[in-house]
Design a protein around this motif. Structure first.
Motif, short mmCIF file in Angstrom:
data_model
loop_
_atom_site.label_atom_id
_atom_site.label_comp_id
_atom_site.label_asym_id
_atom_site.label_seq_id
_atom_site.Cartn_x
_atom_site.Cartn_y
_atom_site.Cartn_z
N MET A 1 0.86 -1.18 0.00
CA MET A 1 0.00 0.00 0.00
C MET A 1 0.90 1.24 0.00
O MET A 1 1.60 1.50 0.97
CB MET A 1 -0.91 0.00 1.24
CG MET A 1 -1.73 1.26 1.40
SD MET A 1 -2.72 1.57 -0.04
CE MET A 1 -3.84 2.79 0.58
N PHE B 1 -1.83 4.61 -4.93
CA PHE B 1 -3.23 4.18 -5.03
C PHE B 1 -4.16 5.38 -5.11
O PHE B 1 -5.05 5.43 -5.96
CB PHE B 1 -3.63 3.28 -3.85
CG PHE B 1 -5.05 2.81 -3.99
CD1 PHE B 1 -5.36 1.75 -4.83
CD2 PHE B 1 -6.09 3.47 -3.34
CE1 PHE B 1 -6.67 1.34 -5.01
CE2 PHE B 1 -7.41 3.06 -3.52
CZ PHE B 1 -7.69 1.99 -4.35
N ASN C 1 0.15 -4.21 2.99
CA ASN C 1 -0.99 -3.85 2.14
C ASN C 1 -2.07 -3.07 2.89
O ASN C 1 -3.17 -2.91 2.39
CB ASN C 1 -1.61 -5.11 1.52
CG ASN C 1 -2.35 -5.95 2.54
OD1 ASN C 1 -2.00 -5.98 3.72
ND2 ASN C 1 -3.38 -6.63 2.09
N TYR D 1 -7.45 -2.07 3.19
CA TYR D 1 -6.61 -3.19 2.75
C TYR D 1 -6.57 -3.22 1.23
O TYR D 1 -7.60 -3.36 0.57
CB TYR D 1 -7.19 -4.51 3.28
CG TYR D 1 -7.39 -4.51 4.76
CD1 TYR D 1 -6.33 -4.81 5.63
CD2 TYR D 1 -8.63 -4.21 5.32
CE1 TYR D 1 -6.52 -4.80 7.00
CE2 TYR D 1 -8.81 -4.20 6.69
CZ TYR D 1 -7.76 -4.50 7.52
OH TYR D 1 -7.94 -4.49 8.89
N LEU D 2 -5.38 -3.08 0.68
CA LEU D 2 -5.21 -3.15 -0.76
C LEU D 2 -5.24 -4.62 -1.17
O LEU D 2 -4.44 -5.42 -0.69
CB LEU D 2 -3.87 -2.51 -1.14
CG LEU D 2 -3.63 -2.19 -2.60
CD1 LEU D 2 -4.67 -1.21 -3.12
CD2 LEU D 2 -2.24 -1.63 -2.80
N GLU E 1 -3.75 -4.04 -7.27
CA GLU E 1 -3.21 -2.73 -7.61
C GLU E 1 -4.29 -1.66 -7.69
O GLU E 1 -4.06 -0.49 -7.40
CB GLU E 1 -2.47 -2.83 -8.95
CG GLU E 1 -1.80 -1.56 -9.40
CD GLU E 1 -1.08 -1.75 -10.71
OE1 GLU E 1 -1.39 -1.02 -11.66
OE2 GLU E 1 -0.20 -2.63 -10.79
N ASP E 2 -5.51 -2.07 -8.08
CA ASP E 2 -6.58 -1.10 -8.33
C ASP E 2 -7.80 -1.25 -7.42
O ASP E 2 -8.81 -0.58 -7.66
CB ASP E 2 -7.04 -1.20 -9.79
CG ASP E 2 -5.94 -0.78 -10.75
OD1 ASP E 2 -5.21 0.19 -10.44
OD2 ASP E 2 -5.81 -1.41 -11.82
N LEU F 1 -9.26 -1.53 -3.30
CA LEU F 1 -9.03 -1.42 -1.87
C LEU F 1 -10.36 -1.70 -1.15
O LEU F 1 -11.41 -1.25 -1.60
CB LEU F 1 -8.56 0.01 -1.56
CG LEU F 1 -8.27 0.36 -0.11
CD1 LEU F 1 -7.02 1.25 -0.04
CD2 LEU F 1 -9.43 1.12 0.50
N ASN G 1 -12.31 -1.15 2.46
CA ASN G 1 -12.23 -0.27 3.62
C ASN G 1 -13.36 -0.64 4.58
O ASN G 1 -14.52 -0.71 4.18
CB ASN G 1 -12.40 1.18 3.14
CG ASN G 1 -12.28 2.21 4.22
OD1 ASN G 1 -12.50 1.95 5.38
ND2 ASN G 1 -11.96 3.41 3.83
N ARG H 1 -9.64 2.10 -8.44
CA ARG H 1 -8.94 3.09 -9.26
C ARG H 1 -9.42 2.96 -10.69
O ARG H 1 -9.47 1.87 -11.24
CB ARG H 1 -7.43 2.83 -9.24
CG ARG H 1 -6.81 3.14 -7.90
CD ARG H 1 -5.31 3.09 -7.95
NE ARG H 1 -4.91 4.12 -8.91
CZ ARG H 1 -3.86 4.00 -9.72
NH1 ARG H 1 -3.11 2.96 -9.71
NH2 ARG H 1 -3.57 4.96 -10.57
#
Length: 178
Positions: free
Chosen positions: A33, A38, A119, A145-146, A149-150, A152, A154, A174
């Motif tokens: 992360m 991000f 992450n 927590y990622l 790559e795109d 997350l 929460n 993302r």
């Protein structure tokens, strides 16, 4: 009457031995992360708000425009709730010498503290919310927590006087860099 308290001793010791989860527990997890990576460009959030009993009471989406300049991040979040209500929060994230961040926003009381490891990113702050004819301040324990790559995930716990009063669960995706 002292014997009455003896059964409580093992229970208290057991509770004291339990530790809460800390962001450092995720230090070895990937993908890493990196908030500057991000939270950059166009993102979209989708989530729910739950009451203290765990019942979903609201749904929302948010468009997020995120950018960094001279090491300082700005996240402009535009929320739309399922009843048509709209809200806006603009976060400013400033780096802290410990590797974390200080977060501020218009409806955040004081400063929030963000820590990052592996992450995960944990952000603790006090949020001022409209309540009846005034406002109410609630503590927010935000855990991000990622998972790719795109994407997350929460989860946020809202509390007042140390009691859990609600929860927010959302994903942030993302869509692209600016």
């Amino acid at each position: 009457m002292r014997w009455f308290f003896l059964p409580l001793v093992p229970a208290c010791l057991a509770l004291a031995a339990c530790s809460s989860v800390e962001v450092g527990d995720y230090a070895g997890n990937a993908p890493a992360m990196v908030p500057q990576e991000f939270f950059s460009g166009t993102l979209v959030a989708e989530g729910v708000v739950k009451n203290r009993g765990g019942r979903v009471i609201r749904r929302f989406t948010a468009d997020i425009d995120a950018r960094w300049r001279d090491g300082v991040g700005t996240l402009e979040e535009d929320f739309v709730f399922d009843n048509g209500e709209r809200d806006r929060r603009v976060w400013t994230l400033r780096p802290h010498p410990d590797g974390g961040f200080i977060g501020t926003a218009g409806d955040v009381v004081g400063e929030g503290r963000a820590s990052v490891a592996g992450n995960a990113m944990f952000l603790d702050y006090v949020l001022r919310l409209p309540w009846r004819d005034g406002t109410i301040d609630v503590g927010v324990d935000d855990r991000m927590y990622l998972v790719s790559e795109d994407v997350l995930i929460n989860e946020s716990t809202l509390s007042k006087f140390g009691f859990r009063v609600g929860e927010i669960l959302l994903t942030i995706r993302r869509l692209g860099d600016t």
